[in-house]
Scaffold this motif. Structure first.
Motif, short mmCIF file in Angstrom:
data_model
loop_
_atom_site.label_atom_id
_atom_site.label_comp_id
_atom_site.label_asym_id
_atom_site.label_seq_id
_atom_site.Cartn_x
_atom_site.Cartn_y
_atom_site.Cartn_z
N SER A 18 0.84 -1.21 -0.13
CA SER A 18 -0.13 -0.11 0.00
C SER A 18 0.97 1.22 -0.07
CB SER A 18 -0.79 0.06 1.15
OG SER A 18 -0.16 0.12 2.40
N ARG A 19 2.22 1.00 0.63
CA ARG A 19 2.89 2.38 0.32
C ARG A 19 3.40 2.68 -1.04
NH1 ARG A 19 8.13 1.55 4.32
NH2 ARG A 19 8.35 3.73 3.62
N LEU A 20 3.07 1.67 -1.80
CA LEU A 20 3.49 2.11 -3.48
C LEU A 20 2.15 2.62 -4.03
CD1 LEU A 20 5.58 -0.97 -4.32
CD2 LEU A 20 6.30 1.32 -4.09
N SER A 21 1.14 2.91 -3.22
CA SER A 21 -0.08 3.45 -3.81
C SER A 21 -0.07 5.01 -4.22
CB SER A 21 -1.19 3.07 -2.83
OG SER A 21 -1.29 3.54 -1.86
N ARG A 22 0.83 5.61 -3.57
CA ARG A 22 0.70 7.13 -3.25
C ARG A 22 2.32 7.73 -3.61
NH1 ARG A 22 -0.40 4.58 1.27
NH2 ARG A 22 1.12 4.93 3.03
N GLY A 23 2.07 9.11 -3.79
CA GLY A 23 3.49 9.72 -3.82
C GLY A 23 4.24 9.44 -5.20
N THR A 24 5.37 10.09 -5.26
CA THR A 24 6.07 10.30 -6.54
C THR A 24 6.43 8.90 -7.07
OG1 THR A 24 7.19 12.31 -5.97
CG2 THR A 24 8.10 11.08 -7.74
N TYR A 25 6.94 7.94 -6.25
CA TYR A 25 7.48 6.68 -6.39
C TYR A 25 6.52 5.56 -6.22
CZ TYR A 25 11.65 9.43 -6.68
OH TYR A 25 12.82 10.45 -6.89
N ASN A 26 5.40 5.65 -7.07
CA ASN A 26 4.27 4.92 -6.78
C ASN A 26 4.34 3.62 -7.71
OD1 ASN A 26 2.86 5.73 -9.51
ND2 ASN A 26 2.78 7.49 -8.23
N GLY A 27 3.15 2.55 -7.64
CA GLY A 27 3.21 1.43 -8.54
C GLY A 27 3.15 1.98 -9.94
N GLY A 28 2.46 2.88 -10.34
CA GLY A 28 2.24 3.35 -11.52
C GLY A 28 3.43 3.75 -12.36
N LEU A 29 4.31 4.41 -11.53
CA LEU A 29 5.52 4.76 -12.16
C LEU A 29 6.59 3.58 -12.35
CD1 LEU A 29 7.81 7.11 -12.61
CD2 LEU A 29 8.23 7.11 -10.52
N LEU A 30 6.51 2.63 -11.14
CA LEU A 30 7.23 1.46 -11.42
C LEU A 30 6.83 0.65 -12.59
CD1 LEU A 30 7.73 0.18 -7.86
CD2 LEU A 30 9.33 1.46 -9.02
N SER A 31 5.56 0.38 -12.95
CA SER A 31 5.11 -0.39 -13.92
C SER A 31 5.45 0.58 -15.36
CB SER A 31 3.84 -0.89 -13.87
OG SER A 31 3.05 0.53 -14.13
N THR A 32 5.44 1.84 -15.34
CA THR A 32 6.02 2.56 -16.61
C THR A 32 7.48 2.54 -16.87
OG1 THR A 32 4.13 4.31 -16.01
CG2 THR A 32 5.70 4.81 -17.50
N GLU A 33 8.07 2.37 -15.62
CA GLU A 33 9.66 2.27 -16.10
C GLU A 33 9.72 1.04 -16.52
OE1 GLU A 33 12.05 5.27 -14.79
OE2 GLU A 33 10.27 5.58 -16.07
N ALA A 34 9.22 -0.14 -15.79
CA ALA A 34 9.50 -1.45 -16.52
C ALA A 34 9.34 -1.43 -17.92
CB ALA A 34 8.73 -2.63 -15.57
N GLY A 35 7.96 -0.97 -18.15
CA GLY A 35 7.71 -1.04 -19.66
C GLY A 35 8.41 -0.32 -20.63
N THR A 36 8.85 0.86 -20.06
CA THR A 36 9.77 1.88 -20.91
C THR A 36 11.26 1.48 -21.13
OG1 THR A 36 8.73 3.68 -20.06
CG2 THR A 36 10.75 4.18 -20.98
N ILE A 37 11.62 0.69 -19.87
CA ILE A 37 13.13 0.09 -20.10
C ILE A 37 13.13 -1.13 -20.96
CG2 ILE A 37 14.69 -1.40 -18.85
CD1 ILE A 37 14.10 0.29 -16.40
N ALA A 38 11.78 -1.86 -20.87
CA ALA A 38 11.81 -2.91 -22.20
C ALA A 38 11.95 -2.44 -23.46
CB ALA A 38 10.24 -3.81 -21.67
N ARG A 39 11.24 -1.37 -23.81
CA ARG A 39 10.90 -0.75 -24.88
C ARG A 39 12.51 -0.48 -25.41
NH1 ARG A 39 7.30 3.96 -24.85
NH2 ARG A 39 7.94 4.07 -26.92
#
Length: 698
Positions: free
Chosen positions: A632-653
């Motif tokens: 739940s700590r990854l549900s808010r703030g700058t370094y959230n779950g959405g950012l982590l998934s975006t980074e994972a997908g972007t690095i993959a590209r």
């Protein structure tokens, strides 16, 4: 921020408090186990057996109360049914209205019972996750396997609410018959079903859907955005209008999402020809396409941080940077400079405001329409992905104005520059910055946590059972409490403050889901980015043919999500669909290889379609599960779950596009197989990893 145990207690129905899972007691027991093992007065087997017995007792207490309440509700409905039968013989409008209101009262009591089950299910998942985190032992895997499918399983009553569906159906049917349609013999079972105009029925259905993770097209599509809801449900319908919400601002965010995806894919059909025009190899298209993703790795972070203070300013900055980037991309032809071309694409990546678009929906859109807004975000992305190549296929012109060349290679840049200029004017006039004063005065919402937390597990069976004494003081989930208190240290509930601290919150289950996301984005990027080079080499396709193929792939997104969201997700568990989709992606990759027989158009198109569609299905299910197993700590703030998934997908590209360019040095004849091989290896690895954490995705 209060601890989960305190939040759980606050949401409990006062008269039923003795029947909820005793979350606080069980957490204290886990701490005692840790201390006993550390000083050597307790062994591993005893701890596991004692904790299993304690969980069984807690679940039995919940289930017996649940059955008792179901019986009381069923008895009340039966008596109301007798009254309803009597009214059919001697209709009385006033008595019918009174009976309908009584049914609504029973419905509201059933809602309380549904919330009771939901909160207990969340508590059980949390305590299982906590035990695994603390001791590094895959206890959840053992417990779910031995209890979930047993013929006398009480766990199914909590997680699958066996029996409550019949009560929901009885209330829905009888309320439907008591609507202003007496004598028409309509029923909830009629096809097509007629709408039941009663808010109680809608609330019951929504509560049941949350419990079973039942879904529909909008819900499934919204999961792709990883814009999540509050962790714990409220026992009442709270539709409070958010003062920060502004419809036109939401539309501008969705327009930004659409234009950015058009901008990303509009160059794919012509990137290889553009590289050749500037004296580079055709496979340099991988770097040209991937340059945007490279910059996006960094822009996602600073835009996410910037959106803590403003939404308008980062959107203005993004639009200006994208305008400049596209002008540079278009001018590279007349400047005869591959450097300017790459710099233009880097600028476009630096203008990626998807983190702001996602954050606006998460923070400023009211809960009651957030799902529709999230689905709109994903739909805008999908339509942009389809429109980009299609637009490139239409831009088959060649002319000059003064010294500027306008052809199929430069027109995508010029068209997008004009589009962003128009958008900038629209944004400047119509966007309304949300009030930060309202936000500061509100209780912070955990807007990125699903109603049901997943069972995030530690990986493997580790000895000694206790990981470290340091973990007894503070759980990585951030919901531990101080001894004798329901509240945890303030810092243990704060959002992650850096990528490093966010990474420390990743359990093996979350890491596996991010690996799957990396894999599917890698496979899709390989398919899309090298399509122009591969089809030109093997089939001699023109730019228009490549554009049509890519546009058709993009247009499959919404129909596939309709089928999966409305039907498949309601027939199978998410984890079953996840594993099946991974296997189908693997089959698609295997079918794409060029081995001995001549490579044909049907083989390429069919294998590409299988790979793309299965990856699209996989993405929705993957992000749905990711939201449930994430802290739940990854549900808010700058370094959230959405950012982590975006980074994972972007690095993959980025990795995929770099692979294409590097493989190009081996020659076009080897490009296909060399780029597919890493996709196959990563896909097989993700399947193995999924099997290892399969029972944690319950």
């Amino acid at each position: 921020m209060v601890a989960f145990g305190k939040k759980l207690k606050d949401r409990q129905i006062a008269e039923w408090q003795g029947y909820y899972i005793n979350y606080k007691m069980m957490k204290k027991k886990v701490r005692q186990y840790a201390l006993q093992i550390e000083i050597g007065i307790q062994d591993r087997q005893h701890v596991l057996k004692d904790f299993s017995r304690m969980l069984d007792n807690q679940i039995e207490k919940i289930v017996l109360f649940l059955l008792e309440q179901q019986g009381l509700l069923a008895s009340r409905i039966a008596k109301l049914g007798e009254q309803q039968e009597a009214l059919q013989e001697h209709p009385d409008i006033s008595q019918i209205s009174e009976l309908r209101e009584t049914y609504r009262t029973v419905g509201r009591d059933l809602l309380k019972l549904l919330y009771f089950v939901e909160i207990n299910a969340i508590g059980l998942r949390k305590i299982l996750k906590k035990f695994d985190k603390r001791f590094g032992y895959r206890f959840t895997d053992y417990y779910i396997k031995t209890r979930a499918n047993h013929p006398y399983s009480q766990l199914q009553q909590v997680f699958k609410h066996v029996g409550i569906g019949a009560v929901v159906g009885a209330i829905s049917r009888n309320l439907g018959e008591l609507q202003d349609r007496q004598g028409s013999y309509v029923s909830i079972y009629d096809q097509p079903p007629l709408p039941l105009q009663d808010s109680v029925i809608d609330l019951m259905k929504a509560a049941v859907d949350r419990l079973t993770h039942s879904t529909n097209f909008l819900n499934f599509l919204a999961q792709h955005a990883l814009i999540l809801q509050e962790e714990l449900p409220f026992p009442v319908d709270e539709h409070v209008e958010d003062q920060r919400y502004h419809f036109m601002s939401l539309m501008l965010n969705l327009a930004s999402t659409f234009l950015y995806m058009v901008n990303t894919y509009i160059i794919v059909p012509t990137a290889d020809d553009y590289a050749l025009s500037l004296g580079a190899a055709a496979t340099v298209c991988g770097i040209v396409i991937g340059a945007m993703a490279v910059a996006q790795i960094f822009s996602s972070v600073y835009f996410s941080a910037w959106s803590n203070k403003s939404y308008f300013k980062p959107l203005i900055f993004s639009t200006i940077v994208l305008f400049v980037g596209n002008v540079m991309y278009a001018l590279a032809y007349d400047l005869d400079s591959i450097v300017v071309l790459l710099a233009g694409r880097l600028f476009c990546g630096l203008g990626s405001a998807r983190a702001v678009n996602r954050r606006y929906i998460s923070d400023c859109v009211p809960l009651k329409i957030r799902m529709q807004a999230s689905a709109g975000f994903v739909s805008a992305s999908a339509l942009g992905m389809a429109c980009g190549p299609a637009l490139a296929g239409l831009l088959q012109y060649n002319f000059k104005i003064y010294k500027l060349t306008f052809n199929e290679e430069t027109l995508p840049g010029w068209v997008m520059a004009v589009a962003w200029l128009i958008y900038l004017i629209w944004l400047w006039i119509l966007f309304k910055e949300p009030s930060r004063e309202v936000e500061a005065n509100e209780t912070p919402q955990e807007s990125n946590a699903e109603p049901a937390e997943g069972d995030a597990l530690e990986n493997g069976i580790k000895k000694p059972l206790l990981i470290s004494s340091e973990r007894t003081e503070q759980d990585a989930d951030g919901d531990d409490e101080c001894e004798g208190s329901d509240e945890a240290p303030e810092e243990s509930h704060q959002a992650a403050t850096s990528l490093q601290s966010a990474y420390r919150l990743l359990t093996p289950s979350v890491k596996v889901q991010l690996l799957i996301y990396f894999m599917l984005k890698y496979a899709m990027e390989i398919l899309l980015s090298e399509s122009s080079v591969i089809t030109t080499y093997y089939f001699g396709w023109s730019t228009s043919s490549v554009a049509i193929f890519l546009a058709c792939l993009g247009l499959t997104v919404l129909p596939v999500n309709i089928v999966v969201g409305n039907y498949i997700c309601n027939m199978f568990e998410d984890r079953q669909i996840l594993l099946a989709s991974e296997i189908v992606v693997c089959i698609g990759i295997l079918l794409s290889f060029h081995v001995f027989i001549p490579y044909s158009i049907p083989q390429y198109v069919i294998s590409g379609l299988i790979m793309f569609v299965s990856a699209e299905v996989l993405e929705g299910v993957n992000l749905s599960l990711l939201s449930r197993v994430m802290s739940s700590r990854l549900s808010r703030g700058t370094y959230n779950g959405g950012l982590l998934s975006t980074e994972a997908g972007t690095i993959a590209r980025v990795v995929a596009d770099s692979t294409i360019t590097l493989a190009g040095y081996l020659g076009d004849s080897k490009l296909l197989n060399v780029t597919l091989l890493p996709s196959l290896i990563i896909c097989i690895s993700s399947i193995i990893a999924t099997l290892c954490t399969y029972n944690s995705l319950y």
